[in-house]
Design a protein around this motif. Structure first.
Motif, PDB file in Angstrom:
ATOM      1  N   LYS A 110      -7.549 -25.513  14.110  1.00 11.79           N
ATOM      2  CA  LYS A 110      -8.033 -27.027  13.988  1.00 11.79           C
ATOM      3  C   LYS A 110      -6.688 -27.631  13.682  1.00 11.79           C
ATOM      4  N   GLN A 157      -8.331 -24.433  20.088  1.00  5.01           N
ATOM      5  CA  GLN A 157      -9.735 -24.402  19.699  1.00  5.01           C
ATOM      6  C   GLN A 157     -10.376 -23.002  19.842  1.00  5.01           C
ATOM      7  N   ASN A 208      -5.790 -31.504  14.460  1.00  6.79           N
ATOM      8  CA  ASN A 208      -5.281 -32.544  13.449  1.00  6.79           C
ATOM      9  C   ASN A 208      -3.926 -32.143  13.053  1.00  6.79           C
ATOM     10  N   GLY A 268      -8.402 -32.701  20.039  1.00  3.58           N
ATOM     11  CA  GLY A 268      -9.204 -32.185  18.669  1.00  3.58           C
ATOM     12  C   GLY A 268      -7.919 -31.499  17.663  1.00  3.58           C
TER      13      GLY A 268
END
Length: 116
Positions: free
Chosen positions: A87, A82, A115, A113
């Motif tokens: 992401k 991040q 994906n 966080g």
């Protein structure tokens, strides 16, 4: 010794088969995991540039056991990703079963966080 060599060859064969289908791009780089008896490492790689964008090692995490350490390692790589504005990734489990430390790492990365 032959049994260990056979096990390694099978894992490498599985990894090569998966790598034929998975590739990291600029939008979704590849998150690859390496697991040994002593520890674990992970990298986020852009395959088109051939560059490692983020990497972590189990020496950077503190856990009571290997599974907890793997989970913390997943959270750590998510934090570093991040910071590098990453992401979304493609998960490459390196020919290992999605079980135990590999699963704990993936769950930790998702909690952090990322994906995939």
């Amino acid at each position: 010794m032959d049994k260990n060599k056979e096990k390694l060859e099978k894992r490498i064969r599985r990894h090569v088969r998966v790598r034929a289908k998975i590739s990291g791009t600029k939008e979704a780089p590849r998150l690859v995991v390496f697991r040994s008896n002593k520890g674990m490492q992970a990298q986020i790689i852009n395959d088109f540039l051939g560059k490692t964008l983020v990497s972590v090692n189990s020496k950077e995490s503190k856990g009571k056991n290997k599974t907890e350490s793997a989970s913390e390692l997943g959270k750590l790589i998510a934090k570093k990703a991040q910071e590098s504005k990453i992401k979304k990734v493609v998960f490459d489990k390196g020919g290992y079963k999605y079980h135990g430390r590999v699963k704990a790492f993936a769950d930790g990365a998702r909690e952090g966080g990322l994906n995939f």
